[in-house]
Design a protein around this motif. Structure first.
Motif, PDB file in Angstrom:
ATOM      1  N   GLY A  53      -0.473   7.671  -2.709  1.00 23.38           N
ATOM      2  CA  GLY A  53       0.488   6.652  -2.849  1.00 23.38           C
ATOM      3  C   GLY A  53      -0.261   5.285  -1.795  1.00 23.38           C
ATOM      4  N   THR A  54      -0.731   5.585  -0.701  1.00 22.34           N
ATOM      5  CA  THR A  54      -1.883   4.508  -0.286  1.00 22.34           C
ATOM      6  C   THR A  54      -2.468   4.014  -0.513  1.00 22.34           C
ATOM      7  OG1 THR A  54      -0.498   5.656   1.836  1.00 22.34           O
ATOM      8  CG2 THR A  54      -2.080   3.985   2.274  1.00 22.34           C
ATOM      9  N   LEU A  55      -2.649   4.948  -1.524  1.00 25.62           N
ATOM     10  CA  LEU A  55      -4.080   3.899  -2.335  1.00 25.62           C
ATOM     11  C   LEU A  55      -4.010   3.357  -3.013  1.00 25.62           C
ATOM     12  CD1 LEU A  55      -7.598   5.611  -2.899  1.00 25.62           C
ATOM     13  CD2 LEU A  55      -6.304   3.916  -4.308  1.00 25.62           C
ATOM     14  N   THR A 115       2.857   4.909  -6.335  1.00 22.46           N
ATOM     15  CA  THR A 115       2.760   5.052  -4.637  1.00 22.46           C
ATOM     16  C   THR A 115       3.938   5.653  -4.381  1.00 22.46           C
ATOM     17  OG1 THR A 115       1.676   3.050  -4.141  1.00 22.46           O
ATOM     18  CG2 THR A 115       2.712   3.899  -2.946  1.00 22.46           C
ATOM     19  N   ALA A 116       5.274   5.323  -5.634  1.00 25.04           N
ATOM     20  CA  ALA A 116       6.537   6.054  -5.336  1.00 25.04           C
ATOM     21  C   ALA A 116       6.684   7.522  -5.762  1.00 25.04           C
ATOM     22  CB  ALA A 116       7.312   5.615  -5.592  1.00 25.04           C
ATOM     23  N   ALA A 122      -7.703   4.711   3.503  1.00 31.34           N
ATOM     24  CA  ALA A 122      -6.841   4.390   1.364  1.00 31.34           C
ATOM     25  C   ALA A 122      -6.760   3.770   1.560  1.00 31.34           C
ATOM     26  CB  ALA A 122      -5.958   5.348   1.456  1.00 31.34           C
ATOM     27  N   ALA A 123      -5.862   2.842   2.004  1.00 33.90           N
ATOM     28  CA  ALA A 123      -5.305   1.257   2.613  1.00 33.90           C
ATOM     29  C   ALA A 123      -6.189   0.372   2.072  1.00 33.90           C
ATOM     30  CB  ALA A 123      -4.213   0.834   3.215  1.00 33.90           C
ATOM     31  N   LEU A 124      -7.748   0.329   2.577  1.00 37.92           N
ATOM     32  CA  LEU A 124      -8.480  -1.235   2.386  1.00 37.92           C
ATOM     33  C   LEU A 124      -8.617  -0.147   0.864  1.00 37.92           C
ATOM     34  CD1 LEU A 124     -10.048  -0.551   5.934  1.00 37.92           C
ATOM     35  CD2 LEU A 124      -8.916  -2.374   4.353  1.00 37.92           C
ATOM     36  N   THR A 125      -9.243   0.980   0.784  1.00 38.15           N
ATOM     37  CA  THR A 125      -9.946   1.255  -0.425  1.00 38.15           C
ATOM     38  C   THR A 125      -9.194   0.025  -2.213  1.00 38.15           C
ATOM     39  OG1 THR A 125     -10.830   3.035   0.615  1.00 38.15           O
ATOM     40  CG2 THR A 125     -10.427   2.945  -1.923  1.00 38.15           C
TER      41      THR A 125
END
Length: 417
Positions: free
Chosen positions: A59-61, A355-356, A116-119
């Motif tokens: 979800g972060t990704l 994400t949710a 994961a966020a950066l990807t």
């Protein structure tokens, strides 16, 4: 009537110079959409045994992808798709590889979320880029057919992507599935960046005070909020189906089960692209969103893998129509200078929902079990129908200077000029 005559609107699309090259490259570049989210679930769950943590990382990704998408799109409207896309692909390759290394090496879990966020933030929305190219080349009737074709292309991605990433992750190793998604995305993205002749025209920033108007019009807000609920269904289904297949002793078949949803949507998308309904785009969007909400209630009845296949295909028949009608409605109501950005916002709504949905479904599986967790996508789909109905009055409002008018009244024809 011959099949060629029936599908002639689709054949005419590819008389557009360069359309075969940019459409195929864009299709390949979209493969990471299902592969990275699902690949992250498989990778993290294998490393930790927790679907809750796996859903949160995935979800972060998706959240980062959702937030970054409109920013990439705005840069492309201003500076061109090619130069921005090449930069993004380099970032996607580096961050995606680093994420896999961190998980496999047992790095601190906060680093998993960061990478994961950066990807996700390195992956621009390719679908909006391809649709912007079609929009620059076609009239309103041609655009509906093109958007339906792209919805079918999206669904084909979601038919093949889950199967490929699941088989690679379960039969070879979890990192292989995720890294294959990265490789396909980078390769397709660079190929699309090379298609310079079909790029939409640039729209430099208007620096006149007070002239910059937000792209978030009432129509776009209604579509984005409805798509938020639709995306929640998508994110939840990924996690719940994997868990359900594992509970049934057939985890390797989870990708095939997910592909059934996309298969139903693919069939419906082809049919929708050939239709020329008399109702307005706004009415079509509300009607298809309500149909989506109703059809997904079949998920309450899932109790076996064969039952999941039947319910998934029937529910999938309503996916492409709501996505095509919403995209067509937004395209008809915005100016050319913010088209890619506006279309990217619709994908942002979907991916915020993913994400949710991933997080909620992961928690639901851990707390209630996989079968009961089907309540998450079923209720989210119902919300999509309710939100579209509640927002219907706002869809009557138009923004002066937007690209509406002819876009709301489908005319005969196809390619401009």
């Amino acid at each position: 009537m011959s099949p060629r005559t029936v599908f002639d609107p689709y054949l005419r699309l590819f008389a557009v110079p360069g359309s075969r090259a940019f459409s195929f490259a864009g299709w390949v570049a979209r493969l990471p959409a299902p592969m990275l989210g699902l690949g992250a679930v498989l990778l993290v769950e294998e490393a930790t045994g927790s679907y809750g943590l796996a859903g949160a990382v995935s979800g972060t990704l998706a959240l980062s992808y959702a937030l970054a998408g409109p920013q990439w799109a705005r840069a492309m409207d201003r500076r061109g798709q090619g130069v921005v896309l090449r930069l993004a692909m380099v970032a996607l390759l580096l961050t995606g590889a680093a994420f896999v290394v961190a998980v496999e090496a047992g790095a601190p879990r906060w680093s998993w979320f960061l990478l994961a966020a950066l990807t996700g933030g390195s992956a621009p929305n390719v679908g909006s880029m391809v649709r912007a190219r079609w929009s620059a080349a076609l009239d309103s009737a041609g655009r509906q057919t093109a958007f339906a074709f792209e919805a079918v292309a999206d669904e084909l991605v979601f038919v093949l992507g889950p199967v490929v990433v699941t088989l690679l992750a379960t039969l070879i190793a979890p990192p292989v599935g995720f890294l294959t998604g990265i490789a396909l995305g980078v390769g397709g993205g660079l190929a699309l960046a090379a298609q310079r002749s079909s790029e939409p025209p640039l729209h430099p920033v208007d620096t006149t005070p007070g002239r910059r108007r937000s792209v978030l019009t009432p129509t776009l807000l209604v579509v984005v909020l409805s798509y938020l609920a639709v995306g929640t269904v998508f994110g939840a289904i990924d996690v719940v189906v994997i868990a359900f297949a594992e509970a049934e002793g057939a985890k390797a078949l989870s990708g095939a089960a997910l592909a059934v949803f996309a298969g139903g949507s693919l069939v419906a998308g082809l049919a929708y692209g050939l239709a020329r309904p008399a109702r307005s785009l706004a009415a079509r969007f509300v009607g298809t969103a309500v149909a989506f909400g109703v059809a997904a209630q079949l998920l309450w009845a899932v109790s076996s893998l064969p039952g999941l296949v039947v319910c998934g295909f029937l529910a999938g028949l309503t996916i492409a129509p709501v996505l095509v009608s919403g995209t067509s409605l937004v395209e008809s109501r915005v100016g050319r200078g913010v088209l890619t950005e506006s279309l990217a916002w619709t994908i942002t709504g979907l991916t915020l929902g993913v994400t949710a949905g991933s997080a909620l479904a992961g928690a639901a599986v851990d707390a209630w079990g996989a079968q009961t967790a089907f309540a998450v996508p079923a209720l989210a789909a119902a919300c999509a129908g309710v939100l579209s109905l509640a927002g219907a009055p706002l869809l009557r409002q138009r923004v002066p200077g937007a690209g509406g008018g002819p876009g709301e009244q489908l005319v005969e024809g196809g390619i401009k000029g």
